[in-house]
Scaffold this motif. Structure first.
Motif, short mmCIF file in Angstrom:
data_model
loop_
_atom_site.label_atom_id
_atom_site.label_comp_id
_atom_site.label_asym_id
_atom_site.label_seq_id
_atom_site.Cartn_x
_atom_site.Cartn_y
_atom_site.Cartn_z
N TYR A 1 0.83 -1.20 0.00
CA TYR A 1 0.00 0.00 0.00
C TYR A 1 0.87 1.26 0.00
CZ TYR A 1 -3.74 -3.26 1.10
OH TYR A 1 -4.64 -4.30 1.05
N ILE A 2 1.98 1.19 0.73
CA ILE A 2 2.89 2.33 0.76
C ILE A 2 3.51 2.54 -0.62
CG2 ILE A 2 5.07 3.19 1.74
CD1 ILE A 2 4.27 1.65 4.33
N LYS A 3 3.97 1.44 -1.24
CA LYS A 3 4.57 1.54 -2.57
C LYS A 3 3.57 2.03 -3.61
CE LYS A 3 8.13 -2.03 -2.02
NZ LYS A 3 9.28 -1.24 -2.49
N ALA A 4 2.32 1.56 -3.50
CA ALA A 4 1.29 1.92 -4.47
C ALA A 4 0.64 3.26 -4.16
CB ALA A 4 0.23 0.83 -4.54
N LYS A 5 0.99 3.83 -3.00
CA LYS A 5 0.39 5.10 -2.54
C LYS A 5 -1.14 4.95 -2.42
CE LYS A 5 4.03 8.19 -4.20
NZ LYS A 5 5.02 7.10 -4.47
N LEU A 6 -1.55 3.84 -1.84
CA LEU A 6 -2.97 3.56 -1.62
C LEU A 6 -3.25 3.53 -0.12
CD1 LEU A 6 -3.58 0.71 -4.24
CD2 LEU A 6 -4.34 3.10 -4.38
N PRO A 7 -4.47 3.85 0.29
CA PRO A 7 -4.80 3.86 1.72
C PRO A 7 -4.68 2.47 2.34
CG PRO A 7 -6.51 4.97 0.42
CD PRO A 7 -5.62 4.27 -0.55
N ILE A 8 -4.21 2.43 3.58
CA ILE A 8 -4.18 1.19 4.34
C ILE A 8 -5.62 0.79 4.67
CG2 ILE A 8 -3.44 0.11 6.49
CD1 ILE A 8 -1.10 0.73 4.72
N PRO A 9 -6.01 -0.48 4.49
CA PRO A 9 -7.38 -0.90 4.81
C PRO A 9 -7.73 -0.65 6.28
CG PRO A 9 -6.27 -2.57 3.50
CD PRO A 9 -5.23 -1.57 3.90
N ALA A 10 -9.03 -0.66 6.54
CA ALA A 10 -9.52 -0.46 7.91
C ALA A 10 -9.18 -1.67 8.77
CB ALA A 10 -11.02 -0.22 7.90
N ASP A 11 -9.29 -1.48 10.07
CA ASP A 11 -8.93 -2.48 11.06
C ASP A 11 -9.61 -3.83 10.81
OD1 ASP A 11 -8.09 -3.35 13.89
OD2 ASP A 11 -10.27 -3.36 14.07
N ASN A 12 -10.89 -3.83 10.46
CA ASN A 12 -11.62 -5.10 10.33
C ASN A 12 -11.19 -5.93 9.13
OD1 ASN A 12 -12.77 -3.58 8.31
ND2 ASN A 12 -14.83 -3.60 9.13
N PHE A 13 -10.46 -5.34 8.19
CA PHE A 13 -9.95 -6.08 7.03
C PHE A 13 -9.04 -7.22 7.48
CE2 PHE A 13 -6.66 -6.73 3.78
CZ PHE A 13 -7.40 -6.87 2.62
N TYR A 14 -8.33 -7.01 8.58
CA TYR A 14 -7.28 -7.94 8.99
C TYR A 14 -7.76 -9.00 9.97
CZ TYR A 14 -4.38 -4.53 6.64
OH TYR A 14 -3.84 -3.69 5.69
N GLU A 15 -9.06 -9.05 10.25
CA GLU A 15 -9.64 -10.07 11.12
C GLU A 15 -8.88 -10.14 12.45
OE1 GLU A 15 -10.19 -13.66 8.81
OE2 GLU A 15 -10.85 -12.49 7.07
N ASP A 16 -8.21 -11.25 12.77
CA ASP A 16 -7.49 -11.35 14.04
C ASP A 16 -5.98 -11.12 13.88
OD1 ASP A 16 -6.97 -13.65 12.65
OD2 ASP A 16 -7.27 -15.02 14.35
N TYR A 17 -5.60 -10.43 12.83
CA TYR A 17 -4.19 -10.06 12.57
C TYR A 17 -3.26 -11.28 12.63
CZ TYR A 17 -5.53 -5.14 12.94
OH TYR A 17 -6.10 -3.92 12.74
N PRO A 18 -3.45 -12.26 11.76
CA PRO A 18 -2.64 -13.47 11.84
C PRO A 18 -1.20 -13.30 11.35
CG PRO A 18 -4.06 -13.57 9.92
CD PRO A 18 -4.45 -12.33 10.67
N GLN A 19 -0.91 -12.18 10.65
CA GLN A 19 0.42 -12.04 10.05
C GLN A 19 1.10 -10.73 10.43
OE1 GLN A 19 2.22 -14.01 7.84
NE2 GLN A 19 0.79 -15.57 7.14
N LEU A 20 0.91 -10.30 11.66
CA LEU A 20 1.54 -9.05 12.11
C LEU A 20 3.06 -9.08 11.97
CD1 LEU A 20 -0.18 -7.72 15.37
CD2 LEU A 20 0.08 -6.53 13.19
N GLU A 21 3.67 -10.23 12.25
CA GLU A 21 5.12 -10.32 12.20
C GLU A 21 5.66 -10.10 10.79
OE1 GLU A 21 3.58 -14.59 11.84
OE2 GLU A 21 3.08 -12.76 12.93
N ASN A 22 4.81 -10.24 9.79
CA ASN A 22 5.20 -9.96 8.40
C ASN A 22 4.76 -8.57 7.95
OD1 ASN A 22 6.66 -12.27 7.49
ND2 ASN A 22 4.76 -13.44 7.47
N GLY A 23 4.39 -7.73 8.90
CA GLY A 23 4.01 -6.36 8.54
C GLY A 23 2.65 -6.26 7.88
N VAL A 24 1.77 -7.19 8.19
CA VAL A 24 0.42 -7.20 7.62
C VAL A 24 -0.56 -6.61 8.62
CG1 VAL A 24 -1.45 -8.63 6.73
CG2 VAL A 24 0.91 -9.19 6.16
N GLY A 25 -1.02 -5.39 8.36
CA GLY A 25 -1.99 -4.75 9.23
C GLY A 25 -1.38 -4.01 10.40
N MET A 26 -0.06 -3.92 10.45
CA MET A 26 0.60 -3.27 11.58
C MET A 26 0.18 -1.80 11.69
SD MET A 26 4.69 -3.02 12.38
CE MET A 26 4.84 -4.81 12.31
N LEU A 27 0.11 -1.11 10.55
CA LEU A 27 -0.25 0.31 10.58
C LEU A 27 -1.71 0.52 10.94
CD1 LEU A 27 1.78 1.54 7.48
CD2 LEU A 27 2.32 1.90 9.89
#
Length: 303
Positions: free
Chosen positions: A132-158
């Motif tokens: 999203y940063i590279k594409a200059k697109l908005p980060i999805p809302a919190d509920n997109f990431y469900e229970d955040y299963p991949q935080l350690e890979n930088g998925v949904g951290m922001l």
């Protein structure tokens, strides 16, 4: 052996391509092993490090389809873009993703995620925040990431940081706040998002003297923009002309032992060179970040 869930760096499910990418003639057995894990009842979290011209495009679609067939054993699949340092003498010629290519990765992964959400109640496939940063697109809302299963890979951290920081500011009842000159140093990617959080805190506590500084990665190369690869030497050089009484850093800048940066510079050396107190905050802990900003406490202090 109680090893569930397990985390597997898949990259591609094409046997020949995986052998090439891993430079390992046995690497093509990956999908067979995943089937064995699934049959044994293990939960699996997968990672795809995508490289332009190798495992993106049609190869990415193939990998997603193969992994989708293993749901619900495969609980999540994160895709992250390849990172390239400036130290690549004698290595294959690789390049970074463009903004347009990053947007396409987001599109195809989101479409597959939408399909899986309807089919099995979880989207399973997640692009990391870097896309999203590279594409200059908005980060999805919190509920997109469900229970955040991949935080350690930088998925949904922001998204998680924003959600929790906003809640922390709203519920915090502090009247007086720390008025010391404070620098929050981070990677180039995260800096704009941290600036927005600091601005939110300043709306409630105008006395805050906080400046967010993105650190250019001279050690590994300017294409490396994540906070976890910022070195102590780069901090010292780039913050030398920015006098501060406090320096707040994300904890992921340190090695696992927590004593040194990746260039073997110690925390004490940074504190002494910059004549400041250094405080570390877990990068996903918005509450600790707010506490460190407004109370001169929180996190792990050095110097």
């Amino acid at each position: 052996m109680h090893i569930s869930p397990i985390h597997v760096s898949v990259h591609t499910t094409d046997p020949e391509l995986r052998c090439k990418m891993m430079n390992n003639r046995f690497a093509g057995d990956c999908l067979r092993h995943l089937h064995r894990f699934a049959e044994a009842g293990l939960d699996i979290n997968c990672q795809l490090v995508l490289v332009p011209g190798y495992n993106d495009g049609e190869e990415l679609l193939r990998s997603m389809q193969d992994l989708a067939a293993l749901a619900p054993a495969v609980r999540s699949v994160a895709a992250v873009p390849v990172g390239l340092t400036k130290h690549r003498e004698g290595l294959p010629q690789l390049r970074l993703f463009t903004a347009e290519e990053s947007a396409e990765v987001i599109r195809v992964m989101t479409e597959m995620g939408d399909q899986m959400l309807k089919k099995c109640g979880s989207r399973i496939f997640y692009p990391s925040d870097e896309w999203y940063i590279k594409a200059k697109l908005p980060i999805p809302a919190d509920n997109f990431y469900e229970d955040y299963p991949q935080l350690e890979n930088g998925v949904g951290m922001l998204a998680l940081l924003k959600e929790q920081f906003t809640e922390a500011v709203d519920t915090c009842e502090a009247d007086a706040v720390c008025d010391k000159r404070t620098v929050v140093a981070t990677g180039v990617d995260a800096a704009p998002y941290l600036k927005a959080l600091v601005a939110l805190a300043k709306q409630k506590w105008p006395a805050l003297q906080v400046r967010v500084v993105p650190i250019r990665n001279d050690f590994f190369g300017e294409t490396i923009t994540v906070s976890g690869l910022v070195t102590g030497g780069d901090l010292i050089k780039q913050l030398a002309e920015m006098p501060a009484q406090r320096l707040i850093l994300p904890l992921n800048m340190l090695r696992q032992e927590g004593d040194l940066f990746l260039d073997d510079v110690s925390v004490d050396e940074v504190a002494e060179a910059l004549h400041t107190k250094v405080t570390f905050v877990q990068e996903t802990d918005a509450y600790a970040l707010l506490e460190a900003l407004i109370t001169d406490k929180g996190g792990v202090a050095n110097g």
